[in-house]
Design a protein around this motif. Structure first.
Motif, PDB file in Angstrom:
ATOM      1  N   ALA A  78       0.824  -1.216   0.000  1.00 56.86           N
ATOM      2  CA  ALA A  78       0.000   0.000   0.000  1.00 56.86           C
ATOM      3  C   ALA A  78       0.856   1.263   0.000  1.00 56.86           C
ATOM      4  CB  ALA A  78      -0.934  -0.009   1.200  1.00 56.86           C
ATOM      5  N   SER A  79       2.053   1.185   0.549  1.00 53.42           N
ATOM      6  CA  SER A  79       2.912   2.370   0.592  1.00 53.42           C
ATOM      7  C   SER A  79       3.306   2.848  -0.803  1.00 53.42           C
ATOM      8  CB  SER A  79       4.168   2.081   1.415  1.00 53.42           C
ATOM      9  OG  SER A  79       4.887   1.011   0.849  1.00 53.42           O
ATOM     10  N   VAL A  80       3.293   1.949  -1.788  1.00 50.78           N
ATOM     11  CA  VAL A  80       3.592   2.320  -3.168  1.00 50.78           C
ATOM     12  C   VAL A  80       2.565   3.330  -3.682  1.00 50.78           C
ATOM     13  CG1 VAL A  80       3.597   1.397  -5.523  1.00 50.78           C
ATOM     14  CG2 VAL A  80       4.814   0.201  -3.733  1.00 50.78           C
ATOM     15  N   PHE A  81       1.345   3.237  -3.192  1.00 47.80           N
ATOM     16  CA  PHE A  81       0.278   4.138  -3.633  1.00 47.80           C
ATOM     17  C   PHE A  81       0.070   5.306  -2.658  1.00 47.80           C
ATOM     18  CE2 PHE A  81      -0.693  -0.186  -5.067  1.00 47.80           C
ATOM     19  CZ  PHE A  81      -0.618   0.017  -6.432  1.00 47.80           C
ATOM     20  N   ILE A  82       0.416   5.118  -1.398  1.00 43.85           N
ATOM     21  CA  ILE A  82       0.198   6.170  -0.397  1.00 43.85           C
ATOM     22  C   ILE A  82       1.204   7.313  -0.565  1.00 43.85           C
ATOM     23  CG2 ILE A  82       0.327   6.711   2.064  1.00 43.85           C
ATOM     24  CD1 ILE A  82      -0.909   4.006   2.640  1.00 43.85           C
ATOM     25  N   PHE A  83       2.492   7.007  -0.676  1.00 39.94           N
ATOM     26  CA  PHE A  83       3.508   8.060  -0.695  1.00 39.94           C
ATOM     27  C   PHE A  83       3.350   9.059  -1.835  1.00 39.94           C
ATOM     28  CE2 PHE A  83       6.380   4.966   1.736  1.00 39.94           C
ATOM     29  CZ  PHE A  83       5.935   5.466   2.948  1.00 39.94           C
ATOM     30  N   PRO A  84       3.196   8.616  -3.075  1.00 38.24           N
ATOM     31  CA  PRO A  84       3.018   9.624  -4.140  1.00 38.24           C
ATOM     32  C   PRO A  84       1.709  10.410  -4.005  1.00 38.24           C
ATOM     33  CG  PRO A  84       3.679   7.536  -5.088  1.00 38.24           C
ATOM     34  CD  PRO A  84       3.368   7.278  -3.656  1.00 38.24           C
ATOM     35  N   GLY A  85       0.681   9.794  -3.443  1.00 35.95           N
ATOM     36  CA  GLY A  85      -0.586  10.492  -3.289  1.00 35.95           C
ATOM     37  C   GLY A  85      -0.575  11.499  -2.158  1.00 35.95           C
ATOM     38  N   ILE A  86       0.166  11.197  -1.104  1.00 35.10           N
ATOM     39  CA  ILE A  86       0.146  12.037   0.091  1.00 35.10           C
ATOM     40  C   ILE A  86       1.084  13.240  -0.047  1.00 35.10           C
ATOM     41  CG2 ILE A  86       1.965  11.219   1.652  1.00 35.10           C
ATOM     42  CD1 ILE A  86      -1.532  11.032   2.715  1.00 35.10           C
ATOM     43  N   ILE A  87       2.033  13.165  -0.967  1.00 31.33           N
ATOM     44  CA  ILE A  87       3.039  14.216  -1.067  1.00 31.33           C
ATOM     45  C   ILE A  87       2.422  15.558  -1.466  1.00 31.33           C
ATOM     46  CG2 ILE A  87       3.784  13.962  -3.467  1.00 31.33           C
ATOM     47  CD1 ILE A  87       6.149  14.090  -0.487  1.00 31.33           C
ATOM     48  N   ASN A  88       1.303  15.527  -2.185  1.00 32.16           N
ATOM     49  CA  ASN A  88       0.644  16.776  -2.589  1.00 32.16           C
ATOM     50  C   ASN A  88       0.012  17.505  -1.408  1.00 32.16           C
ATOM     51  OD1 ASN A  88       1.254  16.342  -5.292  1.00 32.16           O
ATOM     52  ND2 ASN A  88      -0.586  15.137  -5.602  1.00 32.16           N
ATOM     53  N   LEU A  89      -0.253  16.786  -0.334  1.00 31.66           N
ATOM     54  CA  LEU A  89      -0.908  17.398   0.826  1.00 31.66           C
ATOM     55  C   LEU A  89       0.073  17.960   1.848  1.00 31.66           C
ATOM     56  CD1 LEU A  89      -3.661  14.715   1.492  1.00 31.66           C
ATOM     57  CD2 LEU A  89      -3.880  16.856   0.243  1.00 31.66           C
ATOM     58  N   CYS A  90       1.350  17.707   1.674  1.00 31.37           N
ATOM     59  CA  CYS A  90       2.339  18.133   2.669  1.00 31.37           C
ATOM     60  C   CYS A  90       2.310  19.655   2.853  1.00 31.37           C
ATOM     61  CB  CYS A  90       3.728  17.675   2.271  1.00 31.37           C
ATOM     62  SG  CYS A  90       3.923  15.898   2.420  1.00 31.37           S
ATOM     63  N   PRO A  91       2.473  20.108   4.093  1.00 30.35           N
ATOM     64  CA  PRO A  91       2.315  21.546   4.388  1.00 30.35           C
ATOM     65  C   PRO A  91       3.547  22.367   4.047  1.00 30.35           C
ATOM     66  CG  PRO A  91       2.764  20.337   6.392  1.00 30.35           C
ATOM     67  CD  PRO A  91       2.642  19.315   5.301  1.00 30.35           C
ATOM     68  N   GLY A  92       3.886  22.423   2.780  1.00 29.00           N
ATOM     69  CA  GLY A  92       5.080  23.142   2.345  1.00 29.00           C
ATOM     70  C   GLY A  92       5.000  24.640   2.588  1.00 29.00           C
ATOM     71  N   GLU A  93       3.832  25.225   2.369  1.00 27.82           N
ATOM     72  CA  GLU A  93       3.683  26.670   2.567  1.00 27.82           C
ATOM     73  C   GLU A  93       3.880  27.050   4.030  1.00 27.82           C
ATOM     74  OE1 GLU A  93       0.373  30.227   2.043  1.00 27.82           O
ATOM     75  OE2 GLU A  93      -0.221  28.134   1.818  1.00 27.82           O
ATOM     76  N   ALA A  94       3.292  26.268   4.929  1.00 26.85           N
ATOM     77  CA  ALA A  94       3.422  26.572   6.360  1.00 26.85           C
ATOM     78  C   ALA A  94       4.870  26.413   6.823  1.00 26.85           C
ATOM     79  CB  ALA A  94       2.493  25.671   7.168  1.00 26.85           C
ATOM     80  N   ILE A  95       5.564  25.412   6.307  1.00 28.64           N
ATOM     81  CA  ILE A  95       6.971  25.221   6.685  1.00 28.64           C
ATOM     82  C   ILE A  95       7.828  26.358   6.123  1.00 28.64           C
ATOM     83  CG2 ILE A  95       8.960  23.690   6.401  1.00 28.64           C
ATOM     84  CD1 ILE A  95       6.930  21.359   6.385  1.00 28.64           C
ATOM     85  N   TYR A  96       7.561  26.751   4.891  1.00 31.97           N
ATOM     86  CA  TYR A  96       8.287  27.866   4.288  1.00 31.97           C
ATOM     87  C   TYR A  96       8.065  29.147   5.091  1.00 31.97           C
ATOM     88  CZ  TYR A  96       9.390  31.638   1.070  1.00 31.97           C
ATOM     89  OH  TYR A  96       9.883  32.786   0.513  1.00 31.97           O
ATOM     90  N   ASN A  97       6.812  29.425   5.439  1.00 38.07           N
ATOM     91  CA  ASN A  97       6.514  30.633   6.217  1.00 38.07           C
ATOM     92  C   ASN A  97       7.168  30.586   7.589  1.00 38.07           C
ATOM     93  OD1 ASN A  97       5.037  31.903   4.230  1.00 38.07           O
ATOM     94  ND2 ASN A  97       3.096  31.006   4.897  1.00 38.07           N
TER      95      ASN A  97
END
Length: 159
Positions: A78-97
């Motif tokens: 299942a991790s083969v499908f979870i990791f690429p799908g979940i990466i779009n949700l990562c809080p990059g903007e909040a970490i950058y700010n």
């Protein structure tokens, strides 16, 4: 039209991260579509309810459920499908700010942004955890219920 463009970009980014994570080539397109579907669900919930934490939670839970189904159908982890799908949700903007505020010596804003990033990451993790544990409990329930009925049948035969 806006959702279609976001879907395509999300599918492409999921496929790109799948390449970075070296997932099997057979699963790249499927995991990309999984990421695209869940991004659209995230945007729909965010636009209608306005709660970023609930949108991340529900979207990550759907990613995990779809990934468990795809893992059983395609016979991959299942991790083969979870990791690429979940990466779009990562809080990059909040970490950058957070980093920007720390560099500019705005400590209060940095801590607020840090808490937001941690809460988003926590809601994503909790969604995946909940869906994965529910899937595992259904699998063990199916096995357990078969044993119980076999036990009852064996007992009646001996009586």
């Amino acid at each position: 039209m806006k959702y279609l463009l976001e879907f395509v970009v999300s599918v492409l980014s999921s496929i790109g991260f799948g390449l970075v994570f070296s997932i099997p080539k057979k699963t790249l397109l499927v995991s990309g579509i999984n990421g695209g579907i869940c991004w659209i669900i995230y945007k729909f919930i965010l636009n209608n309810l306005g709660n970023i934490y609930l949108a991340n939670f529900i979207s990550s839970m759907i990613i995990a459920i779809l990934s468990e189904i795809l893992a059983r159908k395609l016979r991959f982890p299942a991790s083969v499908f979870i990791f690429p799908g979940i990466i779009n949700l990562c809080p990059g903007e909040a970490i950058y700010n957070t980093m920007k505020f720390f560099i500019n010596n705005e400590t209060v804003n940095a801590i607020t942004s840090f808490y937001k990033a941690v809460a988003i990451a926590g809601s994503i993790a909790f969604g995946v955890l909940l869906a994965s544990s529910f899937s595992k409990s259904l699998k063990s329930y199916r096995t357990r219920s078969t044993k119980r009925t076999n036990y009852l049948r064996r007992r009646k035969k001996h009586d």
